[in-house]
Design a protein around this motif. Structure first.
Motif, PDB file in Angstrom:
ATOM      1  N   ARG A 198       0.838  -1.195   0.000  1.00 43.27           N
ATOM      2  CA  ARG A 198       0.000   0.000   0.000  1.00 43.27           C
ATOM      3  C   ARG A 198       0.879   1.254   0.000  1.00 43.27           C
ATOM      4  N   ARG A 240      -5.049   9.846  -1.519  1.00 40.46           N
ATOM      5  CA  ARG A 240      -5.269   8.771  -2.495  1.00 40.46           C
ATOM      6  C   ARG A 240      -4.376   7.579  -2.156  1.00 40.46           C
ATOM      7  N   THR A 241      -4.979   6.393  -2.243  1.00 39.46           N
ATOM      8  CA  THR A 241      -4.264   5.177  -1.862  1.00 39.46           C
ATOM      9  C   THR A 241      -4.123   4.241  -3.058  1.00 39.46           C
ATOM     10  N   TYR A 242      -2.965   3.632  -3.175  1.00 36.62           N
ATOM     11  CA  TYR A 242      -2.694   2.689  -4.253  1.00 36.62           C
ATOM     12  C   TYR A 242      -2.185   1.380  -3.654  1.00 36.62           C
ATOM     13  N   ASN A 243      -2.323   0.305  -4.416  1.00 33.45           N
ATOM     14  CA  ASN A 243      -1.781  -0.981  -4.001  1.00 33.45           C
ATOM     15  C   ASN A 243      -1.131  -1.622  -5.212  1.00 33.45           C
ATOM     16  N   THR A 244       0.126  -1.976  -5.061  1.00 37.43           N
ATOM     17  CA  THR A 244       0.868  -2.497  -6.209  1.00 37.43           C
ATOM     18  C   THR A 244       0.321  -3.830  -6.712  1.00 37.43           C
ATOM     19  N   ASN A 268      -4.371  -2.361  -7.210  1.00 36.94           N
ATOM     20  CA  ASN A 268      -4.763  -1.006  -7.597  1.00 36.94           C
ATOM     21  C   ASN A 268      -3.501  -0.161  -7.803  1.00 36.94           C
ATOM     22  N   PRO A 269      -2.657  -0.560  -8.772  1.00 39.67           N
ATOM     23  CA  PRO A 269      -1.373   0.137  -8.937  1.00 39.67           C
ATOM     24  C   PRO A 269      -1.525   1.522  -9.558  1.00 39.67           C
ATOM     25  N   ALA A 270      -0.568   2.383  -9.261  1.00 35.35           N
ATOM     26  CA  ALA A 270      -0.514   3.688  -9.923  1.00 35.35           C
ATOM     27  C   ALA A 270      -0.154   3.474 -11.394  1.00 35.35           C
ATOM     28  N   ASP A 315       1.806   9.564  -8.078  1.00 35.63           N
ATOM     29  CA  ASP A 315       0.374   9.784  -7.983  1.00 35.63           C
ATOM     30  C   ASP A 315      -0.213   9.986  -9.380  1.00 35.63           C
ATOM     31  N   ASP A 316      -1.366   9.350  -9.647  1.00 38.10           N
ATOM     32  CA  ASP A 316      -1.991   9.432 -10.972  1.00 38.10           C
ATOM     33  C   ASP A 316      -2.365  10.861 -11.360  1.00 38.10           C
TER      34      ASP A 316
END
Length: 269
Positions: free
Chosen positions: A179, A187-191, A194-196, A202-203
């Motif tokens: 994470r 904003r949160t991402y997960n490789t 939910n990857p960037a 950050d997208d």
């Protein structure tokens, strides 16, 4: 099952689970699905009373400024007053209710011994009646965390469902260690799922993503060990009371429907 469900009696819940298991997500989903259900957060109550400079808030702030932990009795008083203010906890005849808006003590808070909070409100072991009306339903967040705290809470109001949310350690570890967040926006991402669009960026802004200290494996494993040491006696306490229910799954989307089904079986139409 309908998207909104009515309750037939008062539900008084706690959720117990390892850090990162998704207790916050399940609480949010339950509050949305069951309009009669409220969230009572011990941390929010503490911050609110410090901000409003109530007698207990003044006392708590003084204790925290000394670098000490706020005692369990004070947290219980905050919970007791919140429930009483909602009319869900009613002192029996002969117990005079006192609100948190009473005049603060005349002495300087820093000079007050902790036991002086007894003078601000009725003793915790006073007899109370609790409402069984469906609207008097809540999830208690942040307390109790130990069997000792649970025993103290029992004297005030009985929890009638303790949900043990369990996800295998390796699943949680994989989830949180992958994470990454963009601090300014949240904003949160997960490789993993939910990857960037661009790794580490950050997208929206293209700014660098960071990993929270709590999400680092060594930090999380230390928190897990602390949780397990306190949680086992806590779970045993509620098991003996006959109100413990365990749910297992690899994700919140898998676990939430199981919680809804069991909760409605116990409290719903």
């Amino acid at each position: 099952m309908s998207s909104k469900s009515a309750l037939l009696r008062s539900a008084r819940l706690i959720l117990v689970g390892a850090p990162g298991v998704g207790k916050g997500t399940h609480t949010e989903r339950m509050l949305k699905r069951y309009p009669q259900l409220s969230s009572i957060s011990s941390g929010d109550l503490l911050r609110e009373n410090v901000r409003n400079k109530t007698p207990l808030g003044i006392q708590a702030e003084s204790i925290m400024k000394r670098g000490e932990l706020v005692p369990d009795t004070m947290i219980l008083r905050l919970i007791r007053n919140a429930l009483a203010n909602k009319g869900w906890l009613i002192p029996r005849e002969g117990v005079k209710p006192v609100t948190l808006n009473s005049a603060p003590p005349s002495a300087e808070p820093s000079n007050l011994p902790q036991d002086d909070i007894v003078n601000i409100s009725p003793p915790l072991d006073a007899e109370y009646d609790h409402s069984e009306h469906p609207d008097a339903s809540f999830i208690l967040d942040g307390f109790p965390r130990t069997a000792s705290q649970a025993s103290q809470l029992d004297k005030l109001i009985p929890i009638n469902m303790a949900i043990h949310v369990y996800t295998p350690t390796e699943v949680i570890l994989d989830r949180i260690c992958n994470r990454w967040i963009h601090p300014p926006s949240g904003r949160t991402y997960n490789t993993t799922f939910n990857p960037a669009k661009v790794a580490g960026k950050d997208d929206v802004t293209g700014e660098k993503l960071v990993q929270r200290d709590d999400d680092k494996p060594e930090v999380w494993k230390a928190r897990l060990k602390q949780f397990e040491e306190a949680a086992q006696p806590l779970l045993e306490h509620y098991d003996k009371m006959g109100v413990l229910w365990r749910v297992e799954g690899g994700s919140s989307d898998e676990i939430s429907p199981k919680i809804f089904a069991e909760f409605e079986k116990r409290f719903g139409a």
